[in-house]
Design a protein around this motif. Structure first.
Motif, PDB file in Angstrom:
ATOM      1  N   GLY A   1       0.773  -1.229   0.000  1.00  6.65           N
ATOM      2  CA  GLY A   1       0.000   0.000   0.000  1.00  6.65           C
ATOM      3  C   GLY A   1       0.805   1.281   0.000  1.00  6.65           C
ATOM      4  N   ASN A   2       2.128   1.179  -0.195  1.00  8.55           N
ATOM      5  CA  ASN A   2       2.980   2.355  -0.362  1.00  8.55           C
ATOM      6  C   ASN A   2       3.599   2.332  -1.754  1.00  8.55           C
ATOM      7  OD1 ASN A   2       2.552   3.192   2.313  1.00  8.55           O
ATOM      8  ND2 ASN A   2       4.288   1.990   3.062  1.00  8.55           N
ATOM      9  N   LEU A   3       3.814   3.499  -2.347  1.00  7.08           N
ATOM     10  CA  LEU A   3       4.465   3.583  -3.652  1.00  7.08           C
ATOM     11  C   LEU A   3       5.949   3.882  -3.459  1.00  7.08           C
ATOM     12  CD1 LEU A   3       1.940   5.463  -5.977  1.00  7.08           C
ATOM     13  CD2 LEU A   3       2.310   3.001  -5.706  1.00  7.08           C
ATOM     14  N   TYR A   4       6.772   3.008  -4.015  1.00  8.77           N
ATOM     15  CA  TYR A   4       8.220   3.112  -3.889  1.00  8.77           C
ATOM     16  C   TYR A   4       8.817   3.628  -5.195  1.00  8.77           C
ATOM     17  CZ  TYR A   4       8.360   0.610   0.565  1.00  8.77           C
ATOM     18  OH  TYR A   4       8.213   0.257   1.884  1.00  8.77           O
ATOM     19  N   ILE A   5       9.796   4.528  -5.072  1.00  8.00           N
ATOM     20  CA  ILE A   5      10.452   5.127  -6.235  1.00  8.00           C
ATOM     21  C   ILE A   5      11.846   4.531  -6.375  1.00  8.00           C
ATOM     22  CG2 ILE A   5      11.267   7.263  -7.279  1.00  8.00           C
ATOM     23  CD1 ILE A   5       9.099   8.740  -5.673  1.00  8.00           C
TER      24      ILE A   5
ATOM     25  N   ALA B   1      11.018  18.660   1.138  1.00  7.61           N
ATOM     26  CA  ALA B   1      10.917  17.629   0.102  1.00  7.61           C
ATOM     27  C   ALA B   1      10.474  16.280   0.657  1.00  7.61           C
ATOM     28  CB  ALA B   1      12.260  17.460  -0.614  1.00  7.61           C
ATOM     29  N   VAL B   2      10.854  15.970   1.910  1.00  6.15           N
ATOM     30  CA  VAL B   2      10.470  14.699   2.534  1.00  6.15           C
ATOM     31  C   VAL B   2      10.024  14.947   3.968  1.00  6.15           C
ATOM     32  CG1 VAL B   2      12.038  13.334   1.082  1.00  6.15           C
ATOM     33  CG2 VAL B   2      12.816  14.115   3.316  1.00  6.15           C
ATOM     34  N   ASP B   3       9.189  14.055   4.470  1.00  3.21           N
ATOM     35  CA  ASP B   3       8.687  14.148   5.838  1.00  3.21           C
ATOM     36  C   ASP B   3       9.472  13.268   6.808  1.00  3.21           C
ATOM     37  OD1 ASP B   3       6.182  15.743   5.221  1.00  3.21           O
ATOM     38  OD2 ASP B   3       5.857  13.990   3.951  1.00  3.21           O
TER      39      ASP B   3
ATOM     40  N   LYS C   1      -0.028  13.290   1.790  1.00  4.72           N
ATOM     41  CA  LYS C   1       0.704  12.024   1.808  1.00  4.72           C
ATOM     42  C   LYS C   1       2.074  12.198   2.465  1.00  4.72           C
ATOM     43  CE  LYS C   1      -2.339   9.665  -0.680  1.00  4.72           C
ATOM     44  NZ  LYS C   1      -3.118   8.556  -0.094  1.00  4.72           N
ATOM     45  N   ILE C   2       2.471  11.199   3.236  1.00  3.78           N
ATOM     46  CA  ILE C   2       3.809  11.179   3.831  1.00  3.78           C
ATOM     47  C   ILE C   2       4.817  10.787   2.751  1.00  3.78           C
ATOM     48  CG2 ILE C   2       5.305   9.994   5.498  1.00  3.78           C
ATOM     49  CD1 ILE C   2       3.356  11.814   6.846  1.00  3.78           C
ATOM     50  N   ILE C   3       5.926  11.517   2.680  1.00  7.41           N
ATOM     51  CA  ILE C   3       7.014  11.163   1.772  1.00  7.41           C
ATOM     52  C   ILE C   3       8.232  10.783   2.612  1.00  7.41           C
ATOM     53  CG2 ILE C   3       8.541  11.930  -0.072  1.00  7.41           C
ATOM     54  CD1 ILE C   3       6.358  13.775  -1.055  1.00  7.41           C
TER      55      ILE C   3
ATOM     56  N   TYR D   1      -1.898   5.867 -10.729  1.00  7.01           N
ATOM     57  CA  TYR D   1      -2.461   5.485  -9.428  1.00  7.01           C
ATOM     58  C   TYR D   1      -3.435   6.543  -8.924  1.00  7.01           C
ATOM     59  CZ  TYR D   1       1.458   2.202  -9.247  1.00  7.01           C
ATOM     60  OH  TYR D   1       2.363   1.206  -9.515  1.00  7.01           O
ATOM     61  N   SER D   2      -4.506   6.081  -8.306  1.00  7.34           N
ATOM     62  CA  SER D   2      -5.392   6.976  -7.573  1.00  7.34           C
ATOM     63  C   SER D   2      -4.791   7.225  -6.195  1.00  7.34           C
ATOM     64  CB  SER D   2      -6.775   6.322  -7.426  1.00  7.34           C
ATOM     65  OG  SER D   2      -7.485   6.907  -6.358  1.00  7.34           O
ATOM     66  N   PRO D   3      -4.952   8.429  -5.644  1.00  5.02           N
ATOM     67  CA  PRO D   3      -4.435   8.689  -4.290  1.00  5.02           C
ATOM     68  C   PRO D   3      -4.991   7.721  -3.244  1.00  5.02           C
ATOM     69  CG  PRO D   3      -5.056  10.746  -5.354  1.00  5.02           C
ATOM     70  CD  PRO D   3      -5.531   9.637  -6.256  1.00  5.02           C
ATOM     71  N   ASP D   4      -6.145   7.130  -3.521  1.00  8.69           N
ATOM     72  CA  ASP D   4      -6.728   6.163  -2.575  1.00  8.69           C
ATOM     73  C   ASP D   4      -5.964   4.845  -2.548  1.00  8.69           C
ATOM     74  OD1 ASP D   4      -8.712   8.018  -2.079  1.00  8.69           O
ATOM     75  OD2 ASP D   4     -10.077   7.174  -3.559  1.00  8.69           O
ATOM     76  N   GLU D   5      -5.101   4.626  -3.541  1.00  6.10           N
ATOM     77  CA  GLU D   5      -4.412   3.339  -3.671  1.00  6.10           C
ATOM     78  C   GLU D   5      -3.133   3.240  -2.853  1.00  6.10           C
ATOM     79  OE1 GLU D   5      -4.324   1.424  -7.713  1.00  6.10           O
ATOM     80  OE2 GLU D   5      -5.001   3.413  -8.323  1.00  6.10           O
ATOM     81  N   PHE D   6      -2.688   4.341  -2.246  1.00  7.48           N
ATOM     82  CA  PHE D   6      -1.432   4.271  -1.497  1.00  7.48           C
ATOM     83  C   PHE D   6      -1.462   5.233  -0.318  1.00  7.48           C
ATOM     84  CE2 PHE D   6      -0.892   7.452  -4.792  1.00  7.48           C
ATOM     85  CZ  PHE D   6      -0.224   8.494  -4.170  1.00  7.48           C
ATOM     86  N   ASP D   7      -0.634   4.915   0.686  1.00  5.94           N
ATOM     87  CA  ASP D   7      -0.530   5.737   1.889  1.00  5.94           C
ATOM     88  C   ASP D   7       0.706   6.638   1.832  1.00  5.94           C
ATOM     89  OD1 ASP D   7      -2.832   4.623   3.123  1.00  5.94           O
ATOM     90  OD2 ASP D   7      -1.663   2.839   3.623  1.00  5.94           O
ATOM     91  N   GLU D   8       1.874   6.011   1.781  1.00  5.88           N
ATOM     92  CA  GLU D   8       3.125   6.765   1.758  1.00  5.88           C
ATOM     93  C   GLU D   8       3.779   6.680   0.389  1.00  5.88           C
ATOM     94  OE1 GLU D   8       6.052   5.917   4.744  1.00  5.88           O
ATOM     95  OE2 GLU D   8       4.602   5.928   6.382  1.00  5.88           O
ATOM     96  N   ILE D   9       4.663   7.629   0.135  1.00  2.00           N
ATOM     97  CA  ILE D   9       5.562   7.598  -1.018  1.00  2.00           C
ATOM     98  C   ILE D   9       6.966   7.428  -0.460  1.00  2.00           C
ATOM     99  CG2 ILE D   9       6.492   8.916  -2.959  1.00  2.00           C
ATOM    100  CD1 ILE D   9       3.744  10.464  -2.918  1.00  2.00           C
ATOM    101  N   VAL D  10       7.715   6.458  -0.989  1.00  2.00           N
ATOM    102  CA  VAL D  10       9.008   6.110  -0.402  1.00  2.00           C
ATOM    103  C   VAL D  10      10.090   6.102  -1.477  1.00  2.00           C
ATOM    104  CG1 VAL D  10      10.262   4.456   1.033  1.00  2.00           C
ATOM    105  CG2 VAL D  10       7.759   4.595   1.198  1.00  2.00           C
ATOM    106  N   PHE D  11      11.140   6.883  -1.276  1.00  2.00           N
ATOM    107  CA  PHE D  11      12.318   6.785  -2.128  1.00  2.00           C
ATOM    108  C   PHE D  11      13.123   5.584  -1.660  1.00  2.00           C
ATOM    109  CE2 PHE D  11      11.291  11.295  -2.639  1.00  2.00           C
ATOM    110  CZ  PHE D  11      11.467  11.472  -4.007  1.00  2.00           C
TER     111      PHE D  11
END
Length: 202
Positions: free
Chosen positions: A12-16, A123-125, A98-100, A61-71
């Motif tokens: 449930g998080n999107l990884y970059i 840029a990040v949280d 969203k938390i980054i 992706y819809s914003p509903d599809e993920f919680d955090e964004i992770v590098f």
């Protein structure tokens, strides 16, 4: 096998996945186990993505599809520090709620030859730093970094991050010894940076 997986979903998080470059060769690195992580396509890159390509992936992706964004991918994101900052700030505009998070080995200052923590402001949280061990000798043995003084550089970077980023944390993986975990806890308490003990995932 190499591919073009720049963004992937894990729990449930999107990884970059920005790069495969890294100044470490950790003994427990999941890159030693195969091409992918947690069911993703290959994270070995045919080439590094442009900032625009990474941002375009989020249109899928819809914003509903993920919680955090992770590098975090098959390399050290801060090898591309300026791109982390650019992408992070753009995603902040797009997803202000969203938390980054940046998962890093903490060696950005060594990579770039200058202090880099201030770049991350806005840029990040969260900055999550792989402490890996509680002392320099064991750290060098398990992390196998490019520079002998990497452990002290990591600790300095972590303290700098506290000035610019809302949340900073250390992580260790539970494959290290109990002694090293206790030493890691002592560093965590001394620097006022929380420690998370991660279960090793193959």
């Amino acid at each position: 096998m190499k591919g073009l997986t720049f963004v992937y979903n894990v729990h449930g998080n999107l990884y970059i996945n920005l790069t495969n470059r890294c100044p470490c060769n950790c003994t427990f690195c999941i890159r030693h186990n195969g091409d992918s992580a947690y069911g993703s396509d290959s994270l070995w890159l045919e080439r590094e993505p442009t900032n625009e390509e990474v941002l375009a992936e989020f249109d899928k992706y819809s914003p509903d599809e993920f919680d955090e964004i992770v590098f975090c991918g098959y390399g050290e994101p801060m090898e591309r520090a300026e791109d982390v900052v650019f992408i992070g700030k753009e995603l902040k505009k797009r997803y202000p709620n969203k938390i980054i998070r940046l998962n890093t080995n903490g060696l950005s200052d060594k990579i770039h030859g200058r202090p880099t923590a201030a770049m991350l402001e806005g840029a990040v949280d969260i900055v999550s730093i792989s402490l890996n061990s509680g002392n320099e000798k064991d750290y060098n043995a398990v992390t196998r970094p490019k520079w002998e003084d990497s452990f002290s550089a990591l600790l300095n970077f972590a303290q700098d991050c506290k000035k610019y980023v809302p949340q900073v944390m250390f992580t260790v993986v539970d494959v290290i010894s109990e002694r090293e975990i206790e030493e890691s806890k002592e560093i965590s308490e001394r620097l006022g940076i929380p420690l998370r003990i991660r279960k090793y995932d193959t």
